[in-house]
Design a protein around this motif. Structure first.
Motif, PDB file in Angstrom:
ATOM      1  N   GLY A  32      27.911   9.599 -17.228  1.00 23.24           N
ATOM      2  CA  GLY A  32      28.836   9.735 -16.095  1.00 23.24           C
ATOM      3  C   GLY A  32      28.082   9.462 -14.799  1.00 23.24           C
ATOM      4  O   GLY A  32      26.952   8.937 -14.828  1.00 23.24           O
ATOM      5  N   PRO A  33      28.655   9.824 -13.655  1.00 23.68           N
ATOM      6  CA  PRO A  33      27.957   9.613 -12.377  1.00 23.68           C
ATOM      7  C   PRO A  33      26.607  10.324 -12.331  1.00 23.68           C
ATOM      8  O   PRO A  33      25.660   9.820 -11.718  1.00 23.68           O
ATOM      9  CB  PRO A  33      28.902  10.206 -11.323  1.00 23.68           C
ATOM     10  N   ALA A  34      26.502  11.483 -13.002  1.00 27.88           N
ATOM     11  CA  ALA A  34      25.229  12.225 -12.995  1.00 27.88           C
ATOM     12  C   ALA A  34      24.164  11.449 -13.769  1.00 27.88           C
ATOM     13  O   ALA A  34      23.056  11.225 -13.268  1.00 27.88           O
ATOM     14  CB  ALA A  34      25.428  13.615 -13.610  1.00 27.88           C
ATOM     15  N   GLY A  58      30.350   5.873 -19.592  1.00 28.72           N
ATOM     16  CA  GLY A  58      30.959   5.958 -18.271  1.00 28.72           C
ATOM     17  C   GLY A  58      31.549   7.330 -17.995  1.00 28.72           C
ATOM     18  O   GLY A  58      31.854   7.669 -16.858  1.00 28.72           O
ATOM     19  N   GLY A  59      31.721   8.122 -19.048  1.00 27.09           N
ATOM     20  CA  GLY A  59      32.182   9.497 -18.868  1.00 27.09           C
ATOM     21  C   GLY A  59      33.647   9.622 -18.485  1.00 27.09           C
ATOM     22  O   GLY A  59      34.436   8.685 -18.640  1.00 27.09           O
ATOM     23  N   GLN A  60      33.980  10.796 -17.978  1.00 26.34           N
ATOM     24  CA  GLN A  60      35.384  11.111 -17.694  1.00 26.34           C
ATOM     25  C   GLN A  60      36.041  10.171 -16.688  1.00 26.34           C
ATOM     26  O   GLN A  60      37.245   9.955 -16.730  1.00 26.34           O
ATOM     27  CB  GLN A  60      35.504  12.525 -17.131  1.00 26.34           C
ATOM     28  N   LEU A  61      35.236   9.614 -15.767  1.00 24.06           N
ATOM     29  CA  LEU A  61      35.844   8.776 -14.731  1.00 24.06           C
ATOM     30  C   LEU A  61      36.437   7.482 -15.290  1.00 24.06           C
ATOM     31  O   LEU A  61      37.268   6.849 -14.644  1.00 24.06           O
ATOM     32  CB  LEU A  61      34.832   8.443 -13.635  1.00 24.06           C
ATOM     33  N   MET A  82      33.911   1.779 -10.838  1.00 25.91           N
ATOM     34  CA  MET A  82      32.830   2.536 -10.216  1.00 25.91           C
ATOM     35  C   MET A  82      31.712   2.823 -11.226  1.00 25.91           C
ATOM     36  O   MET A  82      30.526   2.687 -10.915  1.00 25.91           O
ATOM     37  CB  MET A  82      33.361   3.849  -9.654  1.00 25.91           C
ATOM     38  N   MET A  83      32.097   3.175 -12.448  1.00 27.54           N
ATOM     39  CA  MET A  83      31.083   3.488 -13.450  1.00 27.54           C
ATOM     40  C   MET A  83      30.298   2.229 -13.851  1.00 27.54           C
ATOM     41  O   MET A  83      29.099   2.287 -14.087  1.00 27.54           O
ATOM     42  CB  MET A  83      31.729   4.138 -14.675  1.00 27.54           C
ATOM     43  N   GLU A  84      30.998   1.111 -13.934  1.00 23.80           N
ATOM     44  CA  GLU A  84      30.321  -0.150 -14.265  1.00 23.80           C
ATOM     45  C   GLU A  84      29.320  -0.501 -13.159  1.00 23.80           C
ATOM     46  O   GLU A  84      28.203  -0.945 -13.432  1.00 23.80           O
ATOM     47  CB  GLU A  84      31.395  -1.252 -14.422  1.00 23.80           C
ATOM     48  N   CYS A 299      22.358  18.170 -15.034  1.00 22.43           N
ATOM     49  CA  CYS A 299      23.082  17.719 -13.850  1.00 22.43           C
ATOM     50  C   CYS A 299      24.521  17.371 -14.232  1.00 22.43           C
ATOM     51  O   CYS A 299      24.838  17.194 -15.408  1.00 22.43           O
ATOM     52  CB  CYS A 299      22.382  16.514 -13.222  1.00 22.43           C
ATOM     53  N   GLY A 300      25.372  17.284 -13.227  1.00 20.62           N
ATOM     54  CA  GLY A 300      26.769  16.910 -13.471  1.00 20.62           C
ATOM     55  C   GLY A 300      27.608  18.066 -14.012  1.00 20.62           C
ATOM     56  O   GLY A 300      27.220  19.238 -13.922  1.00 20.62           O
ATOM     57  N   ASP A 301      28.735  17.720 -14.599  1.00 18.25           N
ATOM     58  CA  ASP A 301      29.719  18.735 -14.978  1.00 18.25           C
ATOM     59  C   ASP A 301      29.232  19.731 -16.022  1.00 18.25           C
ATOM     60  O   ASP A 301      29.786  20.818 -16.126  1.00 18.25           O
ATOM     61  CB  ASP A 301      30.994  18.062 -15.517  1.00 18.25           C
ATOM     62  N   VAL A 302      28.215  19.363 -16.813  1.00 14.72           N
ATOM     63  CA  VAL A 302      27.751  20.283 -17.855  1.00 14.72           C
ATOM     64  C   VAL A 302      27.120  21.544 -17.249  1.00 14.72           C
ATOM     65  O   VAL A 302      27.009  22.566 -17.916  1.00 14.72           O
ATOM     66  CB  VAL A 302      26.765  19.572 -18.819  1.00 14.72           C
ATOM     67  N   GLN A 303      26.756  21.469 -15.959  1.00 13.13           N
ATOM     68  CA  GLN A 303      26.135  22.628 -15.312  1.00 13.13           C
ATOM     69  C   GLN A 303      26.892  23.056 -14.046  1.00 13.13           C
ATOM     70  O   GLN A 303      26.391  23.843 -13.271  1.00 13.13           O
ATOM     71  CB  GLN A 303      24.651  22.327 -14.993  1.00 13.13           C
TER      72      GLN A 303
END
Ligand code: NDP
Length: 333
Positions: A32-34, A58-61, A82-84, A299-303
């Motif tokens: 993802g972004p993280a 690319g994750g949730q986005l 954005m993820m690409e 980092c990111g949503d997991v934390q």
């Protein structure tokens, strides 16, 4: 989304051949972004990061439509684009981005071990966990019964199949509002099933939903079950004012049932070693990305149970790469 499986059989680990083992300076798990931001920073710091993308590159986005709040895109951008872009930016600096999913971890030693797809062992000096979070379901038997037959947790993935039809979205947060708006553009009618008498969504999103002609908000409704035929959803049974005076059963006719009630952090395979809160969010030392295990960062949503935004995820990915770089330079000094 990154959905690790918890397969940690000692026999399986012992069966690995020497050729299946790879040593890396920095392993990033999740895309993802993280994860991608961590990869950009780690590459530029010469950590030669290897990043495994997980089940949903690319994750949730990648399941989001328009992202309007990521700085630097004045006209907005779609989630997949954005993820690409983030991925290309990481690759530009040499990040080794691979298809594969972490299936087990062992953080008991000095070198951190992570198994990929149960058949490859990565021995990493530093690990950056960026595995994100996965959509939650209500826990109804009918969700399983009609899986693939009208039940979905991703409007942008599956909405297309319901063009001109009636659907329901469960939830009252920004995700539910966004999914309802997206579906309203495709479907004849969208019911938004909200368990309270107000939306949790931001005011701007809530106002958009309320103004939409073909969205009907069912306040104080909860889902009891689904109706259908041959595994295909045809309706839902709801309870209005549950547990209160005036409780009543309500049936709606729908072809699609979309869940948008939040997410569960993907931390299961790390839980034997990494401290999490009661929900499963990885605990980091405040102001850093450091977990309780030296050399392992999150980092990111997991934390992040609080902000859960693309931009905060990206920011924390940057922190994780910087923390990993400092950890390595202290270790080798
Ligand atoms: P939230 O946790 O914000 O909202 C979950 C919603 O689901 C709440 O309305 C909650 O109800 C409801 N809910 C939870 N469990 C149940 C249940 N068992 N039955 C019925 N309803 C249930 O999750 P979101 O995924 O919406 O958002 C997560 C984060 O991501 C938020 O910070 C949000 O702002 C952000 N986000 C931002 C977007 C954007 O800016 N474009 C888009 C999407 C998300 P209740 O309110 O009663 O607790």
């Amino acid at each position: 989304m990154f959905k690790p499986l918890d397969i940690k059989e000692d026999n399986q680990k012992n069966d690995l051949q020497a050729s299946d083992v790879e040593k890396v300076k920095c392993l990033i798990i999740g895309s993802g972004p993280a994860g991608y931001t961590a990869a950009i920073y780690a590459s530029r710091a010469n950590l030669n990061p290897v990043l495994y993308e997980g089940l949903q590159p690319g994750g949730q986005l990648t399941t989001t439509t328009e992202v309007e709040n990521f700085p630097g895109y004045p006209e907005g951008v779609t989630g997949p684009v954005m993820m690409e872009d983030l991925k290309k930016q990481a690759e530009r600096f040499g990040a080794d981005i691979r298809w594969g999913m972490a299936t087990a971890a062992d953080f008991s030693g000095d070198v951190h071990k992570v198994w990929i797809d149960d058949n490859k062992l990565i021995e990493a000096e530093t690990v950056i966990i960026a595995t994100g979070a996965t959509a939650k379901y209500l826990g109804l038997e009918d969700e399983k019964k009609y899986a693939g037959g009208g039940v979905s947790a991703c409007a942008t993935c599956d909405g297309f199949f319901y063009r001109g039809k009636d659907v329901a979205v469960v939830g009252g947060g920004d995700t539910a509002a966004e999914e309802a708006m997206y579906l309203a553009g495709l479907c004849r009618k969208v019911y938004l099933i909200v368990r309270r008498d107000e939306l949790r969504a931001s005011k701007v999103m809530a106002d958009r939903v309320k103004k939409m002609q073909n969205i009907e908000i069912l306040w104080k409704h909860q889902t009891k079950g689904l109706l259908g035929n041959n595994g295909v959803v045809e309706g839902a049974v709801l309870v209005k004012n549950k547990g209160e005076a005036g409780e009543e059963e309500v049936k709606i006719k729908i072809d699609g049932f979309f869940l948008a009630i939040g997410h569960k952090p993907n931390s299961d395979i790390f839980k034997d070693y990494i401290t999490t809160d009661e929900v499963g969010y990885i605990k980091t030392i405040p102001g850093t990305s450091k977990t309780n295990v030296p050399g392992v960062f999150a980092c990111g949503d997991v934390q992040d149970p609080v902000y859960r935004q693309a931009v905060t995820a990206a920011g924390s990915g940057c922190m994780a790469a910087i923390d990993a770089e400092r950890y390595l330079s202290e270790k080798h000094s």
